[in-house]
Structure formats: C-alpha cells, structure tokens
Design an enzyme around this catalytic site. Sequence first.
Site, PDB file in Angstrom:
ATOM      1  N   TYR A 158       0.723  -1.454  -0.160  1.00 17.43           N
ATOM      2  CA  TYR A 158       0.051  -0.010  -0.034  1.00 17.43           C
ATOM      3  C   TYR A 158       1.328   1.226  -0.037  1.00 17.43           C
ATOM      4  CZ  TYR A 158      -4.175   2.384   0.574  1.00 17.43           C
ATOM      5  OH  TYR A 158      -5.445   3.303   0.393  1.00 17.43           O
ATOM      6  N   LYS A 165      -3.432   8.809   2.822  1.00 14.31           N
ATOM      7  CA  LYS A 165      -4.612   8.272   3.171  1.00 14.31           C
ATOM      8  C   LYS A 165      -3.723   9.227   4.522  1.00 14.31           C
ATOM      9  CE  LYS A 165      -7.201   6.365   0.064  1.00 14.31           C
ATOM     10  NZ  LYS A 165      -8.588   7.556  -0.505  1.00 14.31           N
TER      11      LYS A 165
HETATM   12  P1  NAP Z   1     -11.375   3.078  -9.020  1.00 12.67           P
HETATM   13  O1  NAP Z   1     -12.870   3.223  -9.164  1.00 12.67           O
HETATM   14  O2  NAP Z   1     -10.249   2.673  -8.887  1.00 12.67           O
HETATM   15  O3  NAP Z   1     -11.706   5.332  -8.289  1.00 12.67           O
HETATM   16  C1  NAP Z   1     -10.536   5.885  -7.863  1.00 12.67           C
HETATM   17  C2  NAP Z   1     -10.699   7.210  -9.155  1.00 12.67           C
HETATM   18  O4  NAP Z   1     -10.229   8.041  -8.916  1.00 12.67           O
HETATM   19  C3  NAP Z   1     -10.856   7.122 -10.472  1.00 12.67           C
HETATM   20  O5  NAP Z   1     -12.258   7.350 -11.179  1.00 12.67           O
HETATM   21  C4  NAP Z   1      -9.613   7.173 -10.716  1.00 12.67           C
HETATM   22  O6  NAP Z   1      -9.205   7.241 -12.291  1.00 12.67           O
HETATM   23  C5  NAP Z   1      -9.527   8.794 -10.555  1.00 12.67           C
HETATM   24  N1  NAP Z   1      -8.153   9.760 -10.138  1.00 12.67           N
HETATM   25  C6  NAP Z   1      -6.763   9.026 -10.402  1.00 12.67           C
HETATM   26  N2  NAP Z   1      -6.379  10.166 -10.982  1.00 12.67           N
HETATM   27  C7  NAP Z   1      -7.032  11.134 -10.794  1.00 12.67           C
HETATM   28  C8  NAP Z   1      -6.987  12.918 -11.416  1.00 12.67           C
HETATM   29  N3  NAP Z   1      -5.957  13.459 -11.482  1.00 12.67           N
HETATM   30  N4  NAP Z   1      -8.205  13.349 -11.224  1.00 12.67           N
HETATM   31  C9  NAP Z   1      -9.675  13.150 -10.927  1.00 12.67           C
HETATM   32  N5  NAP Z   1     -10.239  12.031 -11.105  1.00 12.67           N
HETATM   33  C10 NAP Z   1      -8.573  11.317 -10.648  1.00 12.67           C
HETATM   34  O7  NAP Z   1     -11.611   2.955  -7.390  1.00 12.67           O
HETATM   35  P2  NAP Z   1     -11.937   3.044  -6.004  1.00 12.67           P
HETATM   36  O8  NAP Z   1     -12.000   2.027  -5.051  1.00 12.67           O
HETATM   37  O9  NAP Z   1     -13.203   3.266  -6.151  1.00 12.67           O
HETATM   38  O10 NAP Z   1     -11.702   4.370  -5.247  1.00 12.67           O
HETATM   39  C11 NAP Z   1     -12.204   5.483  -4.635  1.00 12.67           C
HETATM   40  C12 NAP Z   1     -11.142   6.084  -3.024  1.00 12.67           C
HETATM   41  O11 NAP Z   1     -11.570   4.982  -2.239  1.00 12.67           O
HETATM   42  C13 NAP Z   1     -10.215   6.018  -3.002  1.00 12.67           C
HETATM   43  O12 NAP Z   1      -9.675   6.995  -2.879  1.00 12.67           O
HETATM   44  C14 NAP Z   1      -9.500   4.850  -2.724  1.00 12.67           C
HETATM   45  O13 NAP Z   1      -8.395   5.223  -2.296  1.00 12.67           O
HETATM   46  C15 NAP Z   1     -10.952   5.002  -1.516  1.00 12.67           C
HETATM   47  N6  NAP Z   1     -10.689   3.390  -1.098  1.00 12.67           N
HETATM   48  C16 NAP Z   1     -10.810   2.258  -1.367  1.00 12.67           C
HETATM   49  C17 NAP Z   1     -11.114   1.011  -0.677  1.00 12.67           C
HETATM   50  C18 NAP Z   1     -10.842  -0.543  -2.053  1.00 12.67           C
HETATM   51  O14 NAP Z   1     -10.895  -0.860  -0.984  1.00 12.67           O
HETATM   52  N7  NAP Z   1     -10.837  -0.443  -3.477  1.00 12.67           N
HETATM   53  C19 NAP Z   1     -10.536   1.089   0.356  1.00 12.67           C
HETATM   54  C20 NAP Z   1     -10.692   1.678   0.906  1.00 12.67           C
HETATM   55  C21 NAP Z   1     -10.538   3.310   0.796  1.00 12.67           C
HETATM   56  P3  NAP Z   1      -8.744   7.044 -13.291  1.00 12.67           P
HETATM   57  O15 NAP Z   1      -9.494   5.176 -13.247  1.00 12.67           O
HETATM   58  O16 NAP Z   1      -8.702   7.303 -14.638  1.00 12.67           O
HETATM   59  O17 NAP Z   1      -7.348   7.215 -12.795  1.00 12.67           O
END
Ligand code: NAP
Length: 258
Positions: A158, A165
């Site tokens: 991570y 984070k």
């Molecule tokens: P996700 O579907 O890949 O969403 C992440 C989003 O961030 C994507 O739409 C990505 O676009 C966007 N992003 C990256 N760089 C960017 C930029 N410069 N401008 C605008 N958007 C940008 O994954 P997710 O898991 O749902 O993540 C959403 C949030 O939840 C994140 O903060 C993640 O760390 C958090 N989270 C996830 C988990 C998990 O296990 N999945 C657990 C805890 C927290 P691109 O695809 O183009 O990069």
Amino acid sequence: MSTLTGKTGVIVGIANKRSLAWAIASAAHGQGAELVLTYQNARLKENVEELAATLSPVPRLVPCDVSVDAEIAALAEAVDAAHGGLDFLVHGAAFAPREALDAPFVQTGREAFRIALDVSAYSLVALANATAPLMARRGGGSVLTLTYLGAERVFPNYNVMGVAKAALEASVRYLASDLGPQAIRVNAISAGPVKTLAAAGVSGFSSILQIYRDRAPLRRNIDTSEVADAAVFLLGPAGRGITGEVLMVDAGYHVMGM
Ligand code: NAP
C-alpha cells in the site's frame, strides 16, 4: 420525502460501475439528490456517460482532473452556473504511480510521492476550497472523502498510498475546523477492501481481502452498497452533528489485535 431530496451534490472519482464513488452516486440519487458527476479525462468520459444515463434525471457531466487547479475552478463555476449553489461533495479520487506500489516503500521516489499526495490528498483541500462558497450560499453543506486503514497501519504494497491517506485524514480534521463555522461538515469513510480499478493496482490485494474475511468480526468483506449507505448517512440530515470524523465501514476489521 427522501433524505437528500432538494440537495445538489458533486461526485468525483467514478471510473466504472465498481467504483465506490458510483455506489455513492447511485445511493444519493436514490435518496433524491440531483447530481453532477465528474470524469478525469476523455478516456473515462464514455464510462461515466453510460453510468449517468442509467439515472433519471441524467446527471450533468463535467470534466475534472483533480491535479489541475483550472479544472477544479471550472467545475465550481459550472456547478454554480447550473445550480446556483451546492449541498455536498464526494471526493473519491486517488492515484499513486505504479512503481511506488511495487517497490519497497523505502525506495519511493520524490516525484511518485508528490503525485500520490497531490492527487489523493491535496485535491480534497482544493475541491473543498473551490466549493465551500457554493455550500455556504445554501447555508452549509457536507464534504465526504474515502480513505483506508493503511493510513494508520502498514499493509503490504500500500506504501505511499498509506502516507497519502494519512495526509487525507489529517486534512479532513483541518478542513472540518476551517469550514465548520459556515456549517460545512467534512468527514471520511474508511472502507474495507473492495475489488475496484484502484485496488487492482495494489499487488497482493486478493490476500488482503482473504485476511479480512478470516479475521474481521463480521467474517466477511464489505460491499460498495454498505459504503454508499454510510455515505448517505454522513451527507444527509442524520449526520448533521458529525464532522472531522473517519467512519470505519470495514466489517469491524480495525478493532482486531490480530
Ligand atoms: P476507482 O474506481 O479506481 O476510483 C478511483 C478514481 O480516482 C478513479 O475514477 C480514478 O480515475 C480517479 N482519479 C485518479 N486520478 C485522478 C485525477 N487526477 N483526477 C480525477 N480523478 C482521478 O477505485 P475506488 O476503490 O472506488 O477508489 C475510490 C476511493 O476509495 C479512493 O480514494 C480509494 O483510495 C478509496 N478506497 C478504496 C478502497 C478499496 O479497497 N477499493 C478501500 C478504501 C478506500 P482513473 O481510473 O483514471 O485513475
């Protein structure tokens, strides 16, 4: 009347139907909110357009790469022009360069560190600053971001995302303090692991999922609808007394010592 009827919300961070931000958008829409969805670039526009088309009324789509100040300013202007204010903002964007999630953390390069912190943590500050005047005009609002337990504890691979984070969670507290006098609340949901596009970038992610299944008090992983329901709670009137908080939605995993 539904919880978010009459409310306008911006949702940042939808990549596809598995995105946590999309689950929150669907749930907020189901509770009556009128939404503006952003997409990072032309490559993702089509995905977000297809998803938006499943909602009625179809949400407005605005491009926003959160690492570009001008795009954040243009987003706030577009929302202001179309809605004359804003009630909530969901921030679900995060990114770290691939090499920073593969090599040992100690080898994190300066540029990878900068990018991860910029996209995943600073962007919340910039978006909150740009949209706070719109929320103040509505008499207050709610800002919500998504974080992970890797901010507090070490998870294999991570790496710099954990550091980002930690900065994000501290930003939630400082923003809550700054914006509270305008009745703008700022919170985070710390979600358990969910297989999304961002998660696929972390090697060994499947074994993290398995460890949660084995050890979390609820003996299972969470699904995105559980994050979305908690989000609606924090965004809506039921969360009115809560700010500066990181709410764990992780089947209880964080309470375990081992
Ligand atoms: P996700 O579907 O890949 O969403 C992440 C989003 O961030 C994507 O739409 C990505 O676009 C966007 N992003 C990256 N760089 C960017 C930029 N410069 N401008 C605008 N958007 C940008 O994954 P997710 O898991 O749902 O993540 C959403 C949030 O939840 C994140 O903060 C993640 O760390 C958090 N989270 C996830 C988990 C998990 O296990 N999945 C657990 C805890 C927290 P691109 O695809 O183009 O990069």
